[in-house]
Design a protein around this motif. Structure first.
Motif, PDB file in Angstrom:
ATOM      1  N   ASN B  22       7.769   1.330  -0.653  1.00  0.00           N
ATOM      2  CA  ASN B  22       6.586   1.632  -1.445  1.00  0.00           C
ATOM      3  C   ASN B  22       6.629   0.964  -2.823  1.00  0.00           C
ATOM      4  OD1 ASN B  22       5.417   3.667   0.432  1.00  0.00           O
ATOM      5  ND2 ASN B  22       7.341   4.714  -0.053  1.00  0.00           N
ATOM      6  N   CYS B  23       5.464   0.585  -3.308  1.00  0.00           N
ATOM      7  CA  CYS B  23       5.340   0.017  -4.644  1.00  0.00           C
ATOM      8  C   CYS B  23       4.121   0.593  -5.346  1.00  0.00           C
ATOM      9  CB  CYS B  23       5.246  -1.506  -4.595  1.00  0.00           C
ATOM     10  SG  CYS B  23       6.834  -2.279  -4.227  1.00  0.00           S
ATOM     11  N   ALA B  24       4.226   0.701  -6.664  1.00  0.00           N
ATOM     12  CA  ALA B  24       3.128   1.202  -7.473  1.00  0.00           C
ATOM     13  C   ALA B  24       2.988   0.321  -8.708  1.00  0.00           C
ATOM     14  CB  ALA B  24       3.381   2.649  -7.876  1.00  0.00           C
ATOM     15  N   TYR B  25       1.769   0.191  -9.185  1.00  0.00           N
ATOM     16  CA  TYR B  25       1.530  -0.659 -10.344  1.00  0.00           C
ATOM     17  C   TYR B  25       0.554   0.030 -11.277  1.00  0.00           C
ATOM     18  CZ  TYR B  25      -2.806  -1.877  -7.906  1.00  0.00           C
ATOM     19  OH  TYR B  25      -4.018  -1.819  -7.257  1.00  0.00           O
ATOM     20  N   GLU B  26       0.482  -0.476 -12.513  1.00  0.00           N
ATOM     21  CA  GLU B  26      -0.431   0.092 -13.505  1.00  0.00           C
ATOM     22  C   GLU B  26      -1.514  -0.899 -13.922  1.00  0.00           C
ATOM     23  OE1 GLU B  26       2.939   3.026 -15.569  1.00  0.00           O
ATOM     24  OE2 GLU B  26       1.915   1.491 -16.744  1.00  0.00           O
ATOM     25  N   ASN B  27      -1.196  -2.169 -13.886  1.00  0.00           N
ATOM     26  CA  ASN B  27      -2.131  -3.184 -14.366  1.00  0.00           C
ATOM     27  C   ASN B  27      -3.252  -3.402 -13.356  1.00  0.00           C
ATOM     28  OD1 ASN B  27      -3.463  -5.417 -15.340  1.00  0.00           O
ATOM     29  ND2 ASN B  27      -1.645  -6.683 -15.567  1.00  0.00           N
ATOM     30  N   THR B  28      -4.447  -2.951 -13.674  1.00  0.00           N
ATOM     31  CA  THR B  28      -5.573  -3.069 -12.734  1.00  0.00           C
ATOM     32  C   THR B  28      -6.070  -4.502 -12.598  1.00  0.00           C
ATOM     33  OG1 THR B  28      -7.092  -2.493 -14.531  1.00  0.00           O
ATOM     34  CG2 THR B  28      -6.335  -0.702 -13.114  1.00  0.00           C
ATOM     35  N   PRO B  52      -6.765  -7.028  -3.037  1.00  0.00           N
ATOM     36  CA  PRO B  52      -7.209  -5.640  -3.159  1.00  0.00           C
ATOM     37  C   PRO B  52      -8.526  -5.306  -2.467  1.00  0.00           C
ATOM     38  CG  PRO B  52      -7.394  -6.784  -5.255  1.00  0.00           C
ATOM     39  CD  PRO B  52      -6.664  -7.696  -4.346  1.00  0.00           C
ATOM     40  N   ASP B  53      -9.223  -6.290  -1.921  1.00  0.00           N
ATOM     41  CA  ASP B  53     -10.464  -5.984  -1.202  1.00  0.00           C
ATOM     42  C   ASP B  53     -10.201  -5.594   0.247  1.00  0.00           C
ATOM     43  OD1 ASP B  53     -11.536  -9.420  -0.471  1.00  0.00           O
ATOM     44  OD2 ASP B  53      -9.552  -8.511  -0.663  1.00  0.00           O
ATOM     45  N   VAL B  54      -8.921  -5.548   0.640  1.00  0.00           N
ATOM     46  CA  VAL B  54      -8.520  -5.205   1.995  1.00  0.00           C
ATOM     47  C   VAL B  54      -7.569  -4.023   1.934  1.00  0.00           C
ATOM     48  CG1 VAL B  54      -7.342  -6.010   4.069  1.00  0.00           C
ATOM     49  CG2 VAL B  54      -8.785  -7.577   2.771  1.00  0.00           C
ATOM     50  N   GLY B  60       2.349  -9.508  12.900  1.00  0.00           N
ATOM     51  CA  GLY B  60       3.474  -9.192  13.762  1.00  0.00           C
ATOM     52  C   GLY B  60       3.951  -7.768  13.534  1.00  0.00           C
ATOM     53  N   ARG B  61       5.231  -7.606  13.243  1.00  0.00           N
ATOM     54  CA  ARG B  61       5.783  -6.267  13.028  1.00  0.00           C
ATOM     55  C   ARG B  61       5.619  -5.784  11.586  1.00  0.00           C
ATOM     56  NH1 ARG B  61      10.862  -5.939  13.115  1.00  0.00           N
ATOM     57  NH2 ARG B  61      11.432  -8.153  13.046  1.00  0.00           N
ATOM     58  N   PHE B  62       5.059  -6.619  10.730  1.00  0.00           N
ATOM     59  CA  PHE B  62       4.934  -6.288   9.301  1.00  0.00           C
ATOM     60  C   PHE B  62       3.487  -5.910   8.959  1.00  0.00           C
ATOM     61  CE2 PHE B  62       9.156  -7.636   8.205  1.00  0.00           C
ATOM     62  CZ  PHE B  62       9.456  -8.629   9.132  1.00  0.00           C
ATOM     63  N   THR B  63       3.325  -4.797   8.262  1.00  0.00           N
ATOM     64  CA  THR B  63       2.008  -4.327   7.847  1.00  0.00           C
ATOM     65  C   THR B  63       2.049  -3.943   6.383  1.00  0.00           C
ATOM     66  OG1 THR B  63       1.505  -3.457  10.054  1.00  0.00           O
ATOM     67  CG2 THR B  63       0.198  -2.608   8.219  1.00  0.00           C
ATOM     68  N   ILE B  64       1.050  -4.405   5.634  1.00  0.00           N
ATOM     69  CA  ILE B  64       0.858  -3.937   4.257  1.00  0.00           C
ATOM     70  C   ILE B  64      -0.292  -2.939   4.268  1.00  0.00           C
ATOM     71  CG2 ILE B  64       0.275  -4.496   1.889  1.00  0.00           C
ATOM     72  CD1 ILE B  64       1.199  -7.288   2.293  1.00  0.00           C
ATOM     73  N   SER B  65      -0.058  -1.777   3.643  1.00  0.00           N
ATOM     74  CA  SER B  65      -1.120  -0.820   3.391  1.00  0.00           C
ATOM     75  C   SER B  65      -1.396  -0.801   1.898  1.00  0.00           C
ATOM     76  CB  SER B  65      -0.719   0.580   3.860  1.00  0.00           C
ATOM     77  OG  SER B  65      -0.498   0.585   5.244  1.00  0.00           O
ATOM     78  N   PHE B  66      -2.680  -0.832   1.525  1.00  0.00           N
ATOM     79  CA  PHE B  66      -3.038  -0.952   0.114  1.00  0.00           C
ATOM     80  C   PHE B  66      -4.010   0.147  -0.264  1.00  0.00           C
ATOM     81  CE2 PHE B  66      -3.055  -3.435  -3.683  1.00  0.00           C
ATOM     82  CZ  PHE B  66      -4.287  -3.188  -4.268  1.00  0.00           C
ATOM     83  N   ASN B  67      -3.690   0.894  -1.310  1.00  0.00           N
ATOM     84  CA  ASN B  67      -4.546   1.954  -1.818  1.00  0.00           C
ATOM     85  C   ASN B  67      -4.940   1.613  -3.253  1.00  0.00           C
ATOM     86  OD1 ASN B  67      -5.665   4.327  -2.924  1.00  0.00           O
ATOM     87  ND2 ASN B  67      -4.448   5.627  -1.574  1.00  0.00           N
ATOM     88  N   LYS B  68      -6.125   1.024  -3.393  1.00  0.00           N
ATOM     89  CA  LYS B  68      -6.544   0.529  -4.707  1.00  0.00           C
ATOM     90  C   LYS B  68      -6.726   1.662  -5.707  1.00  0.00           C
ATOM     91  CE  LYS B  68      -9.925  -2.570  -6.816  1.00  0.00           C
ATOM     92  NZ  LYS B  68     -11.085  -3.458  -6.554  1.00  0.00           N
ATOM     93  N   SER B  69      -7.304   2.785  -5.282  1.00  0.00           N
ATOM     94  CA  SER B  69      -7.560   3.881  -6.218  1.00  0.00           C
ATOM     95  C   SER B  69      -6.265   4.486  -6.732  1.00  0.00           C
ATOM     96  CB  SER B  69      -8.435   4.955  -5.566  1.00  0.00           C
ATOM     97  OG  SER B  69      -7.773   5.498  -4.431  1.00  0.00           O
ATOM     98  N   ALA B  70      -5.247   4.531  -5.878  1.00  0.00           N
ATOM     99  CA  ALA B  70      -3.948   5.088  -6.281  1.00  0.00           C
ATOM    100  C   ALA B  70      -3.052   4.034  -6.912  1.00  0.00           C
ATOM    101  CB  ALA B  70      -3.250   5.710  -5.084  1.00  0.00           C
ATOM    102  N   LYS B  71      -3.459   2.791  -6.854  1.00  0.00           N
ATOM    103  CA  LYS B  71      -2.666   1.666  -7.355  1.00  0.00           C
ATOM    104  C   LYS B  71      -1.289   1.658  -6.709  1.00  0.00           C
ATOM    105  CE  LYS B  71      -3.772   2.726 -11.624  1.00  0.00           C
ATOM    106  NZ  LYS B  71      -3.844   2.743 -13.106  1.00  0.00           N
ATOM    107  N   GLN B  72      -1.310   1.755  -5.378  1.00  0.00           N
ATOM    108  CA  GLN B  72      -0.073   1.759  -4.612  1.00  0.00           C
ATOM    109  C   GLN B  72      -0.226   0.853  -3.395  1.00  0.00           C
ATOM    110  OE1 GLN B  72       0.521   5.897  -3.660  1.00  0.00           O
ATOM    111  NE2 GLN B  72       1.342   6.407  -5.670  1.00  0.00           N
TER     112      GLN B  72
END
Lengths: 113, 115
Positions: B22-28, B52-54, B60-72
């Protein structure tokens, strides 16, 4: 196609000396960036060059300098080496300068005695 | 403002299991989020990246999940294999500053996949 190539692979220097590291980007890539990776940490941005011009500089002292040549290869120079400069120096290339996937070489391991 | 926080620091997963980092960021202003895999003695290798629009991207076996509102954002490695044992870095680029392709890296996660 060849990836990003860096030379030398390893280098040992003493404090106060100067070092030059070299990088050849992937063919067709015009942007080269340099990063410093201290053991156990993520890489830290040093410079980005695009079309021979500096496009960005990280929080590193003026002892660090770089340039890009007409064939898009690049050199990183570090003067007055300190023990704390011991690190893996990584070069990354991308097609152009904005939000492009960056592809890294295997780096130059610099050790300062 | 420029930090990217990554967890866990290390992870042990059995072969065939799911590895989650997991990763989290602050810079919008961050607008490009790549993940890199690094083996000892090698440079980081680009695995997968997302904008961030996705909300999700799978390769393959790798998936990125992106939560723009949570910045995670997170990396999922399905059916983890011993060959996946490496250090994984999340990263982000701020395309708005004019500093172009400056990658800001997380602190890394050392993944070990056991038999």
């Amino acid at each position: 196609d060849a990836g990003v190539t860096q030379s030398p692979t390893h280098l040992i220097k003493t404090r106060g000396q100067h070092v030059t590291l070299r990088c050849s980007p992937i063919s067709g890539h015009k942007s080269v960036s340099w990063y410093q990776q201290v053991l156990g940490q993520g890489p830290q941005f040093i410079f980005q060059y695009y079309e021979k011009e500096e496009r960005g500089r990280g929080n590193f002292p003026d002892r660090f300098s770089a340039r890009q040549f007409p064939n898009y290869s690049s050199e990183l120079n570090v003067n007055a080496l300190l023990l704390g400069d011991s690190a893996l120096y990584l070069c990354a290339s991308s097609l152009w300068d904005i939000n492009q996937p960056q592809h890294f070489g295997d780096g130059t391991r610099l050790s300062i005695l | 403002q420029q930090q990217v926080k990554q967890s866990p620091q290390s992870l042990i997963v059995q072969k065939g299991g799911i590895s989650i980092i997991n990763c989290a960021y602050e810079n919008t202003a961050f607008d490009y989020f790549p993940w890199y895999q690094q083996f000892p003695g090698k440079g980081p290798a680009l695995l997968i990246a997302i904008r961030p629009d996705v909300s999700e991207k799978k390769e393959g076996r790798f998936t990125i999940s992106f939560n723009k509102s949570a910045k995670q954002f997170s990396l999922h490695i399905m059916d983890s294999q011993p060959g996946d044992s490496a250090t994984y870095f999340c990263a982000a680029i701020d395309g708005a500053t004019g500093t172009a392709s400056k990658l800001t890296f997380g602190t890394g996660t050392r993944l070990q996949v056991t038999l």
